[in-house]
Design a protein around this motif. Sequence first.
Motif, PDB file in Angstrom:
ATOM      1  N   ILE A 193       8.942  -1.872   0.124  1.00  0.00           N
ATOM      2  CA  ILE A 193       9.074  -2.416  -1.228  1.00  0.00           C
ATOM      3  C   ILE A 193       8.116  -3.588  -1.429  1.00  0.00           C
ATOM      4  CG2 ILE A 193      10.639  -3.680  -2.763  1.00  0.00           C
ATOM      5  CD1 ILE A 193      12.890  -1.855  -1.607  1.00  0.00           C
ATOM      6  N   ALA A 194       8.022  -4.453  -0.420  1.00  0.00           N
ATOM      7  CA  ALA A 194       7.117  -5.604  -0.512  1.00  0.00           C
ATOM      8  C   ALA A 194       5.663  -5.144  -0.611  1.00  0.00           C
ATOM      9  CB  ALA A 194       7.303  -6.515   0.695  1.00  0.00           C
ATOM     10  N   ALA A 195       5.307  -4.127   0.169  1.00  0.00           N
ATOM     11  CA  ALA A 195       3.933  -3.619   0.145  1.00  0.00           C
ATOM     12  C   ALA A 195       3.603  -3.013  -1.210  1.00  0.00           C
ATOM     13  CB  ALA A 195       3.729  -2.592   1.251  1.00  0.00           C
ATOM     14  N   GLU A 196       4.559  -2.327  -1.819  1.00  0.00           N
ATOM     15  CA  GLU A 196       4.325  -1.740  -3.130  1.00  0.00           C
ATOM     16  C   GLU A 196       4.114  -2.828  -4.177  1.00  0.00           C
ATOM     17  OE1 GLU A 196       7.694   0.791  -3.720  1.00  0.00           O
ATOM     18  OE2 GLU A 196       6.867   2.386  -2.489  1.00  0.00           O
TER      19      GLU A 196
ATOM     20  N   ARG B 239       2.707  -5.660  -3.619  1.00  0.00           N
ATOM     21  CA  ARG B 239       1.436  -6.318  -3.344  1.00  0.00           C
ATOM     22  C   ARG B 239       0.237  -5.460  -3.738  1.00  0.00           C
ATOM     23  NH1 ARG B 239       2.540  -9.524   2.277  1.00  0.00           N
ATOM     24  NH2 ARG B 239       0.427  -8.880   2.716  1.00  0.00           N
ATOM     25  N   SER B 240       0.448  -4.179  -3.948  1.00  0.00           N
ATOM     26  CA  SER B 240      -0.651  -3.264  -4.266  1.00  0.00           C
ATOM     27  C   SER B 240      -1.459  -3.662  -5.490  1.00  0.00           C
ATOM     28  CB  SER B 240      -0.129  -1.842  -4.448  1.00  0.00           C
ATOM     29  OG  SER B 240      -0.147  -1.168  -3.229  1.00  0.00           O
ATOM     30  N   PRO B 241      -0.824  -4.059  -6.604  1.00  0.00           N
ATOM     31  CA  PRO B 241      -1.635  -4.426  -7.780  1.00  0.00           C
ATOM     32  C   PRO B 241      -2.580  -5.602  -7.506  1.00  0.00           C
ATOM     33  CG  PRO B 241       0.635  -4.043  -8.424  1.00  0.00           C
ATOM     34  CD  PRO B 241       0.597  -4.020  -6.934  1.00  0.00           C
ATOM     35  N   ALA B 242      -2.117  -6.583  -6.745  1.00  0.00           N
ATOM     36  CA  ALA B 242      -2.981  -7.730  -6.433  1.00  0.00           C
ATOM     37  C   ALA B 242      -4.136  -7.299  -5.534  1.00  0.00           C
ATOM     38  CB  ALA B 242      -2.168  -8.833  -5.754  1.00  0.00           C
ATOM     39  N   ILE B 243      -3.860  -6.438  -4.584  1.00  0.00           N
ATOM     40  CA  ILE B 243      -4.908  -5.938  -3.686  1.00  0.00           C
ATOM     41  C   ILE B 243      -5.924  -5.122  -4.475  1.00  0.00           C
ATOM     42  CG2 ILE B 243      -5.363  -4.406  -1.723  1.00  0.00           C
ATOM     43  CD1 ILE B 243      -2.588  -5.290  -0.628  1.00  0.00           C
ATOM     44  N   GLU B 244      -5.415  -4.282  -5.361  1.00  0.00           N
ATOM     45  CA  GLU B 244      -6.296  -3.450  -6.193  1.00  0.00           C
ATOM     46  C   GLU B 244      -7.193  -4.319  -7.070  1.00  0.00           C
ATOM     47  OE1 GLU B 244      -5.687  -0.252  -9.760  1.00  0.00           O
ATOM     48  OE2 GLU B 244      -4.191  -0.280  -8.146  1.00  0.00           O
ATOM     49  N   ALA B 245      -6.631  -5.355  -7.675  1.00  0.00           N
ATOM     50  CA  ALA B 245      -7.421  -6.252  -8.524  1.00  0.00           C
ATOM     51  C   ALA B 245      -8.495  -6.971  -7.709  1.00  0.00           C
ATOM     52  CB  ALA B 245      -6.511  -7.267  -9.204  1.00  0.00           C
ATOM     53  N   ALA B 246      -8.153  -7.384  -6.497  1.00  0.00           N
ATOM     54  CA  ALA B 246      -9.129  -8.059  -5.638  1.00  0.00           C
ATOM     55  C   ALA B 246     -10.263  -7.106  -5.248  1.00  0.00           C
ATOM     56  CB  ALA B 246      -8.432  -8.615  -4.398  1.00  0.00           C
TER      57      ALA B 246
END
Length: 125
Positions: A64-67, A69-76
């Motif tokens: 759940i935590a990884a999901e 964090r995905s939008p922030a990783i994608e934006a970076a």
Amino acid sequence: MQMQLNRDHVYVSKRGTSIRFAKDTPTFVPPYLVTEVVGLGGTVSETDQSTVDAEMKVVKEAVIAAEGRSPAIEAAIRTMIERNQRGDFTAGGKPNLNVLSKMVGYTVNADELDAPWRKVKAEIV
């Protein structure tokens, strides 16, 4: 924890630990490998079931935590592509985890990178 499999099997984890299971014979499994052995079909005794439930809760929370964090990783990743600086990507073409981690403010591992990278890569190709 004592666990057993319904077949003879030698399990070798990514951490370098191996466990030899004899069919239906309880075998000691270190706590950090319990979830992996459960994934193989391993079963535990009734007294150890609460430990497995606690481990599975930790795994579900991590997913759940990884999901989240995905939008922030994608934006970076998108920012890295736009700025196109030297060292942002590895020789293999993947985002540099060290640079990516600095951009998002927390450590990003290779498993977390896979889904957002595939999504961004599919859009730019």
